[in-house]
Design an enzyme around this catalytic site. Structure first.
Site, PDB file in Angstrom:
ATOM      1  N   ASP A 121     -17.813 -35.365   3.454  1.00  0.00           N
ATOM      2  CA  ASP A 121     -17.888 -35.702   4.875  1.00  0.00           C
ATOM      3  C   ASP A 121     -16.780 -34.978   5.643  1.00  0.00           C
ATOM      4  O   ASP A 121     -16.105 -35.558   6.477  1.00  0.00           O
ATOM      5  CB  ASP A 121     -17.787 -37.217   5.076  1.00  0.00           C
ATOM      6  CG  ASP A 121     -18.198 -37.669   6.470  1.00  0.00           C
ATOM      7  OD1 ASP A 121     -18.924 -36.913   7.160  1.00  0.00           O
ATOM      8  OD2 ASP A 121     -17.798 -38.772   6.887  1.00  0.00           O
ATOM      9  N   LYS A 123     -15.296 -33.035   8.385  1.00  0.00           N
ATOM     10  CA  LYS A 123     -15.554 -32.767   9.799  1.00  0.00           C
ATOM     11  C   LYS A 123     -14.238 -32.940  10.542  1.00  0.00           C
ATOM     12  O   LYS A 123     -13.296 -33.554  10.008  1.00  0.00           O
ATOM     13  CB  LYS A 123     -16.637 -33.693  10.356  1.00  0.00           C
ATOM     14  CG  LYS A 123     -16.314 -35.174  10.240  1.00  0.00           C
ATOM     15  CD  LYS A 123     -17.496 -36.023  10.649  1.00  0.00           C
ATOM     16  CE  LYS A 123     -17.161 -37.506  10.500  1.00  0.00           C
ATOM     17  NZ  LYS A 123     -18.312 -38.349  10.775  1.00  0.00           N
ATOM     18  N   ASN A 126     -12.286 -36.224  10.512  1.00  0.00           N
ATOM     19  CA  ASN A 126     -11.700 -36.686   9.251  1.00  0.00           C
ATOM     20  C   ASN A 126     -10.530 -35.817   8.785  1.00  0.00           C
ATOM     21  O   ASN A 126     -10.059 -35.957   7.668  1.00  0.00           O
ATOM     22  CB  ASN A 126     -12.772 -36.753   8.159  1.00  0.00           C
ATOM     23  CG  ASN A 126     -13.782 -37.843   8.439  1.00  0.00           C
ATOM     24  OD1 ASN A 126     -13.506 -38.773   9.181  1.00  0.00           O
ATOM     25  ND2 ASN A 126     -14.955 -37.721   7.855  1.00  0.00           N
TER      26      ASN A 126
END
Length: 170
Positions: A121, A123, A126
């Site tokens: 995840d 991105k 994050n």
């Protein structure tokens, strides 16, 4: 002290330890939501990754515990914001800055892979920035590792009912 983030299974709050005054980020995840969405393996992988990591590229886990309704991860508070906020602020990132953050992200992702995990995840939201502008990865809620307890099918097998999951996550 306040809510600093919201996700699919809970919230992240800024909290302060009363005896020392130290500030932390506390991720609170609702167990019912995780069971309903069969996310136990991801939660276990997230906790394991954070517990195993001593990397300067990954937010540090200080404590983890649970009650009947929620799981709690007490992590370092990273005060510099995130890469998404920086991208919005600068609009067009100068090439030297882009190279710097690209290189730091590569090193951060490599440190997660070296532990035997995959983030899944990545991105700008994050990718946190510390007070000096360096990268720290966060939100490993979709992470997976190469351990049987990081595989959803383990929790769905006939031998592992949801009543056993609480003990398994301790």
């Amino acid at each position: 002290l306040r809510v600093i983030g919201k996700g699919a299974f809970g919230t992240v709050r800024l909290v302060q330890r009363t005896d020392t005054g130290r500030v932390y980020a506390m991720k609170v995840m609702r167990k019912d939501d995780m069971v309903a969405n069969e996310q136990w393996a991801h939660v276990r992988a997230e906790r394991d990754l954070l517990a195993e990591s001593a990397s300067p590229w990954v937010v540090q886990l200080h404590y983890s515990f649970q009650d009947r309704h929620c799981l709690y991860l007490i992590m370092e508070f990273v005060s510099g914001g995130d890469l998404m906020t920086l991208l919005i602020k600068v609009d067009t990132m100068p090439e030297p800055m882009a190279r710097f953050y690209a290189a730091e992200c590569v090193l951060a992702i490599e440190s997660v892979h070296a532990l035997g995990f995959i983030h899944r995840d990545i991105k700008p939201d994050n990718v946190l920035l510390d007070a000096t502008g360096h990268v720290k990865l966060t939100d490993f809620g979709l992470a997976t590792g190469f351990h049987y307890s990081h595989d959803t099918s383990y929790y769905l097998s006939a031998d592992n009912h949801s009543s056993q999951l609480q003990v398994d996550l301790d």
